[in-house]
Design an enzyme around this catalytic site. Structure first.
Site, PDB file in Angstrom:
ATOM      1  N   GLU A 270      56.012  33.004  50.659  1.00 25.70           N
ATOM      2  CA  GLU A 270      56.123  34.462  50.779  1.00 25.70           C
ATOM      3  C   GLU A 270      56.365  34.888  52.229  1.00 25.70           C
ATOM      4  O   GLU A 270      55.742  35.818  52.740  1.00 25.70           O
ATOM      5  CB  GLU A 270      54.869  35.131  50.190  1.00 25.70           C
ATOM      6  CG  GLU A 270      54.670  34.782  48.715  1.00 25.70           C
ATOM      7  CD  GLU A 270      53.492  35.482  48.043  1.00 25.70           C
ATOM      8  OE1 GLU A 270      52.533  35.829  48.745  1.00 25.70           O
ATOM      9  OE2 GLU A 270      53.554  35.663  46.812  1.00 25.70           O
ATOM     10  N   LYS A 344      46.402  26.775  43.218  1.00 24.71           N
ATOM     11  CA  LYS A 344      45.992  27.859  42.316  1.00 24.71           C
ATOM     12  C   LYS A 344      45.790  27.294  40.908  1.00 24.71           C
ATOM     13  O   LYS A 344      46.547  26.406  40.480  1.00 24.71           O
ATOM     14  CB  LYS A 344      47.035  28.975  42.276  1.00 24.71           C
ATOM     15  CG  LYS A 344      47.064  29.812  43.554  1.00 24.71           C
ATOM     16  CD  LYS A 344      47.852  31.112  43.392  1.00 24.71           C
ATOM     17  CE  LYS A 344      47.892  31.832  44.741  1.00 24.71           C
ATOM     18  NZ  LYS A 344      48.460  33.200  44.666  1.00 24.71           N
ATOM     19  N   ASP A 349      50.426  32.837  39.060  1.00 23.99           N
ATOM     20  CA  ASP A 349      49.712  33.604  40.078  1.00 23.99           C
ATOM     21  C   ASP A 349      48.556  34.406  39.495  1.00 23.99           C
ATOM     22  O   ASP A 349      48.640  35.629  39.420  1.00 23.99           O
ATOM     23  CB  ASP A 349      50.714  34.542  40.771  1.00 23.99           C
ATOM     24  CG  ASP A 349      50.204  35.034  42.105  1.00 23.99           C
ATOM     25  OD1 ASP A 349      49.079  34.670  42.476  1.00 23.99           O
ATOM     26  OD2 ASP A 349      50.943  35.775  42.780  1.00 23.99           O
ATOM     27  N   GLU A 377      42.762  41.006  41.288  1.00 27.95           N
ATOM     28  CA  GLU A 377      44.106  41.552  41.505  1.00 27.95           C
ATOM     29  C   GLU A 377      44.830  41.867  40.197  1.00 27.95           C
ATOM     30  O   GLU A 377      45.355  42.964  40.023  1.00 27.95           O
ATOM     31  CB  GLU A 377      44.927  40.556  42.330  1.00 27.95           C
ATOM     32  CG  GLU A 377      46.373  40.986  42.514  1.00 27.95           C
ATOM     33  CD  GLU A 377      47.166  40.033  43.408  1.00 27.95           C
ATOM     34  OE1 GLU A 377      46.618  39.013  43.852  1.00 27.95           O
ATOM     35  OE2 GLU A 377      48.357  40.323  43.655  1.00 27.95           O
ATOM     36  N   GLU A 484      42.572  41.015  28.200  1.00 28.94           N
ATOM     37  CA  GLU A 484      43.776  40.292  27.787  1.00 28.94           C
ATOM     38  C   GLU A 484      44.464  41.010  26.621  1.00 28.94           C
ATOM     39  O   GLU A 484      45.692  41.110  26.573  1.00 28.94           O
ATOM     40  CB  GLU A 484      43.422  38.863  27.393  1.00 28.94           C
ATOM     41  CG  GLU A 484      44.637  38.036  26.955  1.00 28.94           C
ATOM     42  CD  GLU A 484      44.294  36.595  26.609  1.00 28.94           C
ATOM     43  OE1 GLU A 484      43.129  36.327  26.277  1.00 28.94           O
ATOM     44  OE2 GLU A 484      45.204  35.750  26.680  1.00 28.94           O
TER      45      GLU A 484
HETATM   46  O1  GCW Z   1      48.881  36.868  44.241  1.00 28.45           O
HETATM   47  C1  GCW Z   1      49.606  36.909  45.408  1.00 28.45           C
HETATM   48  C2  GCW Z   1      49.158  38.158  46.075  1.00 28.45           C
HETATM   49  C3  GCW Z   1      49.364  38.155  47.567  1.00 28.45           C
HETATM   50  C4  GCW Z   1      48.697  36.905  48.130  1.00 28.45           C
HETATM   51  C5  GCW Z   1      49.365  35.691  47.497  1.00 28.45           C
HETATM   52  C6  GCW Z   1      48.725  34.388  47.953  1.00 28.45           C
HETATM   53  C7  GCW Z   1      47.576  36.586  50.212  1.00 28.45           C
HETATM   54  O2  GCW Z   1      49.829  39.242  45.484  1.00 28.45           O
HETATM   55  O3  GCW Z   1      48.751  39.320  48.086  1.00 28.45           O
HETATM   56  O4  GCW Z   1      48.764  36.845  49.529  1.00 28.45           O
HETATM   57  O5  GCW Z   1      49.233  35.745  46.107  1.00 28.45           O
HETATM   58  O6  GCW Z   1      47.934  33.855  47.203  1.00 28.45           O
HETATM   59  O7  GCW Z   1      49.031  33.925  49.030  1.00 28.45           O
END
Ligand code: GCW
Length: 652
Positions: A270, A344, A349, A377, A484
């Site tokens: 990113e 992750k 995400d 989030e 969900e």
């Molecule tokens: O889920 C996304 C988020 C970002 C975050 C990124 C990450 C810190 O929207 O805000 O940045 O993942 O995990 O690096």
């Protein structure tokens, strides 16, 4: 005293210490600072409840003893015989965890006999990452994806003076088993980059406040730090000048913070700088930092969240879900011993439903940390009740090779914290349950999450009548499933408003560069990730999973649209069609949220008015938003498919 401050006592109200504080205790051995912490805890508890900490030789009902051993040993042994409860530990660290165990047991720790039992954490590092900025970021604010007010550590470009709050945070974390904290955002901006060098004193002050609770402090650093902070004008990890710069800077960090935990790095992700710019691999990058940390006993946490965030939505061959595995699996065995690859839990995400990342299980010769997101989030941003214990437990119980407990899933567990300077720590008071549950599952990934939930309820509300305990359990237990139901269906993910990610927007990301699509058209929906006709992602799993996910016939319902594009009339294992499932779950989800709100309203006489009002207010917003989700999703799919709800309910 913790009850009288400006912030909530969370799971450590004074009353939780009643059983311990009403007794005569003795502490033997242990001259380390953590034993001092235990002593202070006991002295405070006795001041509240009339017990005393007596000298060795006096008779005591509670005997605590540090037997000597490695200061890093976190184990403890608890037994009860002959009217005395005895807690022994090789170190003050173990003694502290043991004390909190006794607090959890309450009077049960001082009744009958307890056969000796030794407890130790399953995972050595149990860490929280704070996505806190030092300077307020123009888009992300003080805390990126923070829903609990400002940062506990930083405000408006400065370190917060209030270390009392940081210390209280450390105490809460120790009580649920967390032993590491990273104090700044993985997106390291200009001000934050300086924490590594001229502002390391700020980090040292935080480390000083967390240390008495056995928590090591870590720092997120920019891969381009040498260039940003007056070092060489390259960050090439194989350049000797760069390596020397990192070694020297790291040595200075350890002069300030002798027990510093190490670095956290988001690289080539990113827009963050990384080794790709120099044609180097991520193992080269991580190993350079590992080499700088190694002489001091530190660790680099290197994040595997690397993907193309500038994808062309027209390009159907690129699949973001594949990215972490494609980048990192070939590097297995190349990472240094003190480099931890932080993955992750899902391939995308932090969605409400994802399969477990196939990278976990594909790197047997690498130290792995699984990263969870406690901050909500994508799960309601602490305005919705969404207790994530069952989701995390499913992740932790997943066996990449499909065999029953073959070994541990990962070496470490890390999560993005949901705490801030809010009075209740987490914005939504019930979101405290997520933070607590994370810590307890990191200590024991095999624990029953519902047992952990009840533990949190009992600690937070000592002496709660059954109506309160049962009500809280009912509200929280099914809340992830409820969330969900009214959001993105069957594992397809996203459908959120772009940018802030709150509330529905079915096509919000559909034609964007972020790689998060659902591909709904008039005939069907979902992402074909099969080998036969799709992106081939399913083949990143070992058997039996690869085969199971490959076919819509065997793919579990809840992940169907993650792995397959199917017609709206496709029959699920549940016996419903996909379209009817969408309608039914969206109506049910709202009904369940309404029911949770009703249960909460009925608890008004049993909860402090301020806390009750805060949660009630959040329920109003949750309901408003859940209805918005229901109506947008149902209308969208009615319009796309032309298939009516079999039960004839109102769809706008
Ligand atoms: O889920 C996304 C988020 C970002 C975050 C990124 C990450 C810190 O929207 O805000 O940045 O993942 O995990 O690096």
């Amino acid at each position: 005293m913790t009850d009288s401050g400006d912030f909530d006592a969370a799971w450590l109200p004074d009353a939780a210490f009643r059983a311990v504080g009403a007794r005569r205790s003795v502490i033997r051995g242990g001259t380390d600072p953590l034993t001092d912490t235990v002593r202070r805890e006991l002295i405070d508890a006795c001041a509240w409840f009339g017990g005393e900490v007596v000298r060795d030789g006096d008779t005591a009902e509670f005997v605590l003893e540090v037997t000597g051993g490695s200061p890093d040993d976190e184990s403890y042994t608890l037994r009860r015989a002959g009217g005395a409860t005895t807690l022994t530990a090789p170190s003050g660290r173990g003694l502290l965890y043991g004390l909190f165990h006794v607090v959890r047991l309450g009077e049960d720790a001082f009744a009958g006999d307890l056969a000796p039992r030794t407890h130790r954490p399953a995972l050595a590092t149990r860490m929280l990452d704070h996505w806190d900025n030092v300077a307020v970021h123009p888009v992300m604010g003080q805390v990126e994806r923070g829903y609990a007010g400002g940062s506990l550590f930083w405000a408006d470009g400065e370190a917060r003076g209030d270390l009392g709050r940081v210390r209280a945070y450390g105490r809460l974390l120790a009580a649920c088993g967390i032993n590491a904290v990273a104090v700044n955002n993985v997106n390291v901006h200009a001000t934050e980059a300086r924490l590594l060098t001229d502002r390391i004193g700020d980090v040292a002050a935080i480390a000083g406040a967390l240390r008495p609770y056995g928590i090591r402090t870590h720092l997120s650093v920019s891969f381009a730090a040498p260039m940003l902070l007056g070092g060489p004008d390259t960050a090439d990890p194989l350049d000797p000048a760069v390596r020397e710069w990192w070694a020297a800077v790291t040595a200075r960090v350890y002069e300030e913070i002798p027990d510093f935990g190490g670095y956290v790095v988001k690289a080539d992700s990113e827009g963050r700088p990384g080794p790709f710019a120099y044609g180097r691999s991520h193992a080269d990058g991580a190993n350079m930092l590992a080499a700088a940390l190694e002489p001091h006993g530190g660790t680099v946490h290197w994040r595997a969240f690397v993907y193309d965030h500038r994808q062309d939505w027209r390009d159907r061959s690129t699949d973001r879900a594949r990215a972490a595995y494609d980048h990192f699996a070939p590097l297995d065995g190349e990472f240094a011993d003190n480099a931890v690859l932080q993955v992750k839990h899902g391939p995308m995400d932090f969605q409400v439903r994802e399969p477990v990342s196939p990278l976990i299980g594909a790197m047997p010769d690498t130290r792995l940390a699984v990263e969870l997101q406690v901050t909500q989030e994508y799960t309601g941003q602490q305005r919705h009740v969404c207790w994530l214990g069952p989701m995390w437990s499913e992740v932790l119980r997943f066996r990449p090779d499909g065999e029953v407990p073959a070994g541990r899933l990962a070496h470490e567990l890390v999560a993005v914290s949901n705490a801030g300077d809010d009075r209740y720590w987490t914005g939504h008071p019930l979101a405290q349950a997520n933070l607590y549950t994370f810590g307890r599952l990191a200590w024991d990934p095999a624990a029953d999450p519902r047992g952990v939930l009840d533990e949190w309820i009992a600690l937070t509300h000592p002496g709660a009548p059954d109506r309160l305990a049962d009500g809280l359990h009912a509200i929280l237990d099914g809340s992830w499933a409820t969330y969900e139901k009214y959001t993105a269906p069957l594992g397809v993910g996203f459908m959120v408003q772009p940018g802030h990610h709150y509330g529905p927007s079915v096509d919000g990301y559909e034609y964007s560069p972020w790689g998060t699509y659902h591909f709904a058209d008039r005939d069907g929906i979902g992402v074909d990730r099969s080998v036969a006709t799709g992106t081939g992602f399913a083949a990143q799993y070992a058997e039996p999973w690869a085969k199971l996910y490959e076919s819509p016939g065997t793919c579990p319902d809840e992940l169907l649209l993650f792995f397959h594009h199917v017609p709206y009339g496709h029959l699920l294992h549940s016996g419903k069609t996909v379209i009817q499932h969408i309608y039914d779950t969206h109506f049910e989800g709202v009904e369940e949220a309404e029911e949770a709100r009703r249960v909460w309203a009925d608890l008004a006489d049993l909860v402090e008015p301020e806390r009750h009002a805060r949660v009630s207010e959040r329920f109003e917003e949750q309901l408003r938003c859940a209805r918005e989700w229901r109506d947008q999703i149902n209308s969208y799919f009615l319009r796309k498919s032309g298939v009516r709800d079999a039960r004839g309910r109102t769809i706008h």
